[in-house]
Write an enzyme that holds these catalytic residues in place. Structure first.
Site, PDB file in Angstrom:
ATOM      1  N   GLU A  29      38.854  44.340  44.880  1.00  0.00           N
ATOM      2  CA  GLU A  29      39.458  43.371  43.960  1.00  0.00           C
ATOM      3  C   GLU A  29      40.964  43.586  43.827  1.00  0.00           C
ATOM      4  O   GLU A  29      41.440  44.716  43.702  1.00  0.00           O
ATOM      5  CB  GLU A  29      38.802  43.509  42.587  1.00  0.00           C
ATOM      6  CG  GLU A  29      38.500  42.199  41.931  1.00  0.00           C
ATOM      7  CD  GLU A  29      37.477  41.381  42.709  1.00  0.00           C
ATOM      8  OE1 GLU A  29      37.879  40.386  43.359  1.00  0.00           O
ATOM      9  OE2 GLU A  29      36.298  41.731  42.674  1.00  0.00           O
ATOM     10  N   HIS A  30      41.699  42.484  43.856  1.00  0.00           N
ATOM     11  CA  HIS A  30      43.160  42.466  43.694  1.00  0.00           C
ATOM     12  C   HIS A  30      43.875  43.275  44.773  1.00  0.00           C
ATOM     13  O   HIS A  30      44.967  43.801  44.537  1.00  0.00           O
ATOM     14  CB  HIS A  30      43.561  42.987  42.309  1.00  0.00           C
ATOM     15  CG  HIS A  30      43.484  41.942  41.239  1.00  0.00           C
ATOM     16  ND1 HIS A  30      44.547  41.154  40.877  1.00  0.00           N
ATOM     17  CD2 HIS A  30      42.445  41.555  40.457  1.00  0.00           C
ATOM     18  CE1 HIS A  30      44.172  40.326  39.909  1.00  0.00           C
ATOM     19  NE2 HIS A  30      42.902  40.550  39.645  1.00  0.00           N
ATOM     20  N   ASP A  32      43.808  41.880  48.142  1.00  0.00           N
ATOM     21  CA  ASP A  32      44.106  40.988  49.271  1.00  0.00           C
ATOM     22  C   ASP A  32      45.593  40.667  49.333  1.00  0.00           C
ATOM     23  O   ASP A  32      46.115  40.385  50.410  1.00  0.00           O
ATOM     24  CB  ASP A  32      43.252  39.715  49.233  1.00  0.00           C
ATOM     25  CG  ASP A  32      43.364  38.925  47.951  1.00  0.00           C
ATOM     26  OD1 ASP A  32      43.860  39.468  46.940  1.00  0.00           O
ATOM     27  OD2 ASP A  32      42.952  37.753  47.940  1.00  0.00           O
ATOM     28  N   GLY A 110      35.293  28.530  36.209  1.00  0.00           N
ATOM     29  CA  GLY A 110      35.849  29.738  35.622  1.00  0.00           C
ATOM     30  C   GLY A 110      34.985  30.970  35.777  1.00  0.00           C
ATOM     31  O   GLY A 110      35.074  31.905  34.993  1.00  0.00           O
ATOM     32  N   GLY A 112      34.814  32.968  38.604  1.00  0.00           N
ATOM     33  CA  GLY A 112      35.280  33.969  39.555  1.00  0.00           C
ATOM     34  C   GLY A 112      34.528  33.941  40.866  1.00  0.00           C
ATOM     35  O   GLY A 112      34.544  34.912  41.618  1.00  0.00           O
ATOM     36  N   LEU A 113      33.862  32.812  41.171  1.00  0.00           N
ATOM     37  CA  LEU A 113      33.068  32.694  42.407  1.00  0.00           C
ATOM     38  C   LEU A 113      33.710  31.712  43.389  1.00  0.00           C
ATOM     39  O   LEU A 113      33.051  31.176  44.264  1.00  0.00           O
ATOM     40  CB  LEU A 113      31.641  32.264  42.071  1.00  0.00           C
ATOM     41  CG  LEU A 113      30.880  33.209  41.146  1.00  0.00           C
ATOM     42  CD1 LEU A 113      29.490  32.652  40.826  1.00  0.00           C
ATOM     43  CD2 LEU A 113      30.754  34.612  41.748  1.00  0.00           C
ATOM     44  N   ASP A 161      39.590  34.617  49.264  1.00  0.00           N
ATOM     45  CA  ASP A 161      38.638  33.576  48.876  1.00  0.00           C
ATOM     46  C   ASP A 161      38.580  32.468  49.906  1.00  0.00           C
ATOM     47  O   ASP A 161      37.505  32.007  50.310  1.00  0.00           O
ATOM     48  CB  ASP A 161      39.020  32.990  47.519  1.00  0.00           C
ATOM     49  CG  ASP A 161      38.947  33.996  46.394  1.00  0.00           C
ATOM     50  OD1 ASP A 161      38.467  35.113  46.631  1.00  0.00           O
ATOM     51  OD2 ASP A 161      39.388  33.662  45.280  1.00  0.00           O
ATOM     52  N   TYR A 210      47.309  37.233  36.063  1.00  0.00           N
ATOM     53  CA  TYR A 210      47.151  37.531  37.492  1.00  0.00           C
ATOM     54  C   TYR A 210      48.528  37.741  38.130  1.00  0.00           C
ATOM     55  O   TYR A 210      48.760  38.724  38.839  1.00  0.00           O
ATOM     56  CB  TYR A 210      46.413  36.373  38.158  1.00  0.00           C
ATOM     57  CG  TYR A 210      46.042  36.582  39.618  1.00  0.00           C
ATOM     58  CD1 TYR A 210      44.736  36.885  39.975  1.00  0.00           C
ATOM     59  CD2 TYR A 210      46.985  36.453  40.627  1.00  0.00           C
ATOM     60  CE1 TYR A 210      44.383  37.058  41.302  1.00  0.00           C
ATOM     61  CE2 TYR A 210      46.649  36.632  41.958  1.00  0.00           C
ATOM     62  CZ  TYR A 210      45.337  36.926  42.290  1.00  0.00           C
ATOM     63  OH  TYR A 210      45.005  37.108  43.607  1.00  0.00           O
TER      64      TYR A 210
END
Length: 351
Positions: A29-30, A32, A110, A112-113, A161, A210
């Site tokens: 996570e975070h 990329d 909302g 996160g998918l 994503d 973010y």
């Protein structure tokens, strides 16, 4: 379905239609945008879309999830409306071409998918098909969709994503090198089951948190003398430097999360269920303690998931709400789910 919605709204069949999956990030996570490796998996949930080009300069967009028809000028800027993502994609393909568009999403808003990535990728592909433009590769589509999110929507996201929903079929995972965009498609072992629940806390990545973390990561990388944080060794945090406490924490997450992804791929190759689960738990702790992107409600859900027998669990997505993903033995999925949902009354089963 978008076909029925399109016909009911516009009185004709669409020129093109198609479906794009969502994704769940299993670990990574975070990172990329920090040059790390990531391990997302495509979901059976997705965005169904139908389009027809019209002789106009307006995009008329209808969604099964929202009321009314959004009528947007192709020259408009993003305005925090649900139709922004499809508008950005349509305008990128042809800034003067009008459209009728219908979308129907089974991905919770909302969550996160990657509903936003699925909308952008799907709209880009279908609009190009409708206008008989050359077909782009999965990588080209992903990079274009990322540019829409960065430059039109205003979220400085990485490309994970978009790559996942552009290149993968439901149930497939991907080890993606975010520096080179080289990727390896991975089959999940049949006795492994990843289960997604929504926390009930909805998230909005365009609210600035973010972007703030991305900027902090870039500042830390500059002070450590690397282009991207994941290029730095963990030992770099132990030597004397001028990192602030917050920069040190964010860097610690990025560097160790990249290492966890590499270890997770090895655990997949070795069918090491417990090893993969342990890495998920460590990833969540890092997101909670070093990157500060979880919420108390999500932390509690992760704890309950493991207490009920999950091999591993973590928040998934950009943070500040959304979903958790739990790893369970496929043979024990239903009994685990029953125990978990009895204790986690606010959690909603997604897939």
């Amino acid at each position: 379905m978008s076909l029925k919605l399109f016909q009911e709204t516009f009185g004709e069949a669409p020129a093109v239609s198609g479906w794009t999956p969502g994704r769940v990030n299993l670990i990574g996570e975070h990172i990329d945008y920090n040059g790390g490796a990531v391990l997302p998996m495509a979901l059976p949930l997705g965005v169904d879309m139908a389009l027809t080009p019209i002789e106009d300069d307006l995009a008329q967009i209808v969604s099964a999830q929202f009321e009314g028809v959004a009528v947007r000028q192709l020259s408009e800027t993003a305005s925090h409306q649900w139709s922004d993502y499809i508008l950005g994609a349509l305008a990128q393909v042809s800034p003067a071409q009008g459209w009728h568009a219908a979308i129907d999403s089974s991905i919770p808003f909302g969550s996160g998918l990657s509903s936003s990535a699925a909308v952008s990728v799907g709209a880009l592909r279908l609009a190009r098909e409708a206008l008989h433009l050359p077909k782009l590769s999965a990588k080209e589509i992903a990079l274009t969709a990322q540019s829409i999110e960065n430059n039109f929507i205003g979220v400085p996201c990485g490309v994970m994503d978009q790559m996942a929903v552009s290149a993968l079929a439901p149930g497939e995972a991907m080890l993606l090198d975010t520096q080179t965009l080289a990727f390896e498609q991975i089959a999940i072992p049949e006795d492994w089951c990843f289960v997604v629940h929504h926390s009930g806390v909805h998230r909005e990545l365009s609210d600035g948190r973010y972007a703030e973390r991305r900027a902090t990561c870039f500042a830390a990388a500059e002070k450590l003398g690397v282009n991207l944080l994941c290029q730095a060794p963990i030992s770099a945090l132990e030597i004397e430097n001028n990192l602030t406490d917050i920069e040190r924490q964010r860097a610690a997450h990025a560097i160790t999360e990249h290492a966890r992804v590499i270890a997770a791929k090895a655990a997949l190759d070795q069918r090491n269920l417990s090893g993969f689960g342990k890495l998920m738990i460590e990833s969540h702790a890092s997101m909670r303690d070093d990157f500060d992107i979880t919420t108390p409600a999500i932390d509690q859900l992760v704890d309950v998931s493991v207490e009920c027998g999950a091999i591993g669990a973590r928040m998934t997505g950009g943070g500040f709400g959304g979903c958790i993903v739990s790893l369970v033995d496929a043979g024990h999925k239903e009994s685990w789910r029953k125990r978990f949902e009895e204790r986690a009354a606010g959690a909603k089963f997604i897939c």
